[in-house]
Design a protein around this motif. Structure first.
Motif, PDB file in Angstrom:
ATOM      1  N   HIS A   1       0.832  -1.197   0.000  1.00 32.85           N
ATOM      2  CA  HIS A   1       0.000   0.000   0.000  1.00 32.85           C
ATOM      3  C   HIS A   1       0.870   1.251   0.000  1.00 32.85           C
TER       4      HIS A   1
ATOM      5  N   SER B   1       1.456   6.791  -6.830  1.00 30.89           N
ATOM      6  CA  SER B   1       0.358   7.682  -7.200  1.00 30.89           C
ATOM      7  C   SER B   1       0.694   9.136  -6.904  1.00 30.89           C
TER       8      SER B   1
ATOM      9  N   ASP C   1      -6.534  -8.180  -2.665  1.00 34.78           N
ATOM     10  CA  ASP C   1      -6.485  -6.821  -2.152  1.00 34.78           C
ATOM     11  C   ASP C   1      -6.546  -5.858  -3.336  1.00 34.78           C
ATOM     12  N   GLU C   2      -7.446  -4.885  -3.264  1.00 35.25           N
ATOM     13  CA  GLU C   2      -7.665  -3.985  -4.390  1.00 35.25           C
ATOM     14  C   GLU C   2      -6.470  -3.070  -4.654  1.00 35.25           C
ATOM     15  N   ILE C   3      -5.897  -2.495  -3.612  1.00 40.79           N
ATOM     16  CA  ILE C   3      -4.775  -1.566  -3.803  1.00 40.79           C
ATOM     17  C   ILE C   3      -3.549  -2.315  -4.322  1.00 40.79           C
ATOM     18  N   THR C   4      -3.312  -3.501  -3.802  1.00 35.84           N
ATOM     19  CA  THR C   4      -2.189  -4.301  -4.274  1.00 35.84           C
ATOM     20  C   THR C   4      -2.401  -4.695  -5.732  1.00 35.84           C
TER      21      THR C   4
ATOM     22  N   LYS D   1      -4.008  -2.887  -7.916  1.00 33.93           N
ATOM     23  CA  LYS D   1      -3.726  -1.668  -8.691  1.00 33.93           C
ATOM     24  C   LYS D   1      -2.227  -1.469  -8.858  1.00 33.93           C
ATOM     25  N   LEU D   2      -1.458  -1.779  -7.810  1.00 33.65           N
ATOM     26  CA  LEU D   2      -0.003  -1.695  -7.908  1.00 33.65           C
ATOM     27  C   LEU D   2       0.508  -2.681  -8.946  1.00 33.65           C
TER      28      LEU D   2
ATOM     29  N   TYR E   1       2.242   1.789  -3.448  1.00 32.64           N
ATOM     30  CA  TYR E   1       1.220   2.333  -4.349  1.00 32.64           C
ATOM     31  C   TYR E   1       0.994   3.815  -4.092  1.00 32.64           C
ATOM     32  N   GLU E   2       0.987   4.218  -2.812  1.00 33.55           N
ATOM     33  CA  GLU E   2       0.821   5.643  -2.491  1.00 33.55           C
ATOM     34  C   GLU E   2       1.977   6.452  -3.057  1.00 33.55           C
TER      35      GLU E   2
END
Length: 156
Positions: free
Chosen positions: A80, A87, A134-137, A139-140, A83-84
């Protein structure tokens, strides 16, 4: 192995009372006779300690499972954070994307030779519709794929 509680004959004058002794610590107590099984331990603490004595492999397995869950939570937090950072800065190099793909694939050595196949396996693992996904993972992982597609033009 586990010790059983034993009933001891009550003292004279204690008619109608059963003397019981804890199977673990040896503590004794008096109890009026009742129907059903007699208690084997004096407290829940003694009961749990006796269980730990009898089943060390189950306790070890529970500890391993708890440790694995903690490691997974730590890895998810790290993903996470990555990803932050992507972004915010909007920069992901090919080297960083390859390293992240390697991490997301569970550090599979085949990630370096065939990134497309590695991406597909990692996508199955981290997809939000999967139980531990996991959604954020995910997206990464998708961001890594976008960067690596530019490097590998034959990536279908």
């Amino acid at each position: 192995m586990g010790r059983q509680a034993r009933s001891v004959r009550a003292k004279p004058g204690d008619e109608g009372v059963v003397r019981l002794t804890c199977g673990l610590c040896g503590l004794g107590w008096n109890q009026p006779p009742k129907r059903g099984p007699r208690p084997k331990w004096c407290s829940d603490g003694c009961k749990q300690a006796a269980y730990r004595e009898r089943h060390p492999e189950r306790i070890a397995a529970a500890r391993r499972a708890a440790y694995a869950a903690e490691r997974r939570r730590a890895r998810l937090a790290w993903f996470h954070l990555q990803y932050e950072q992507i972004s915010v800065h909007r920069t992901l190099t090919v080297v960083k994307a390859s390293q992240l793909l390697w991490e997301l694939s569970g550090r599979d050595e085949r990630a370096w030779s065939d990134p497309r196949r590695t991406y597909r396996r990692a996508a199955k693992r981290w997809h939000p519709d999967v139980v531990d996904g996991d959604e954020i993972t995910f997206k990464l992982l998708d961001a890594c794929r976008d960067v690596l597609q530019e490097k590998h033009p034959n990536w279908r």
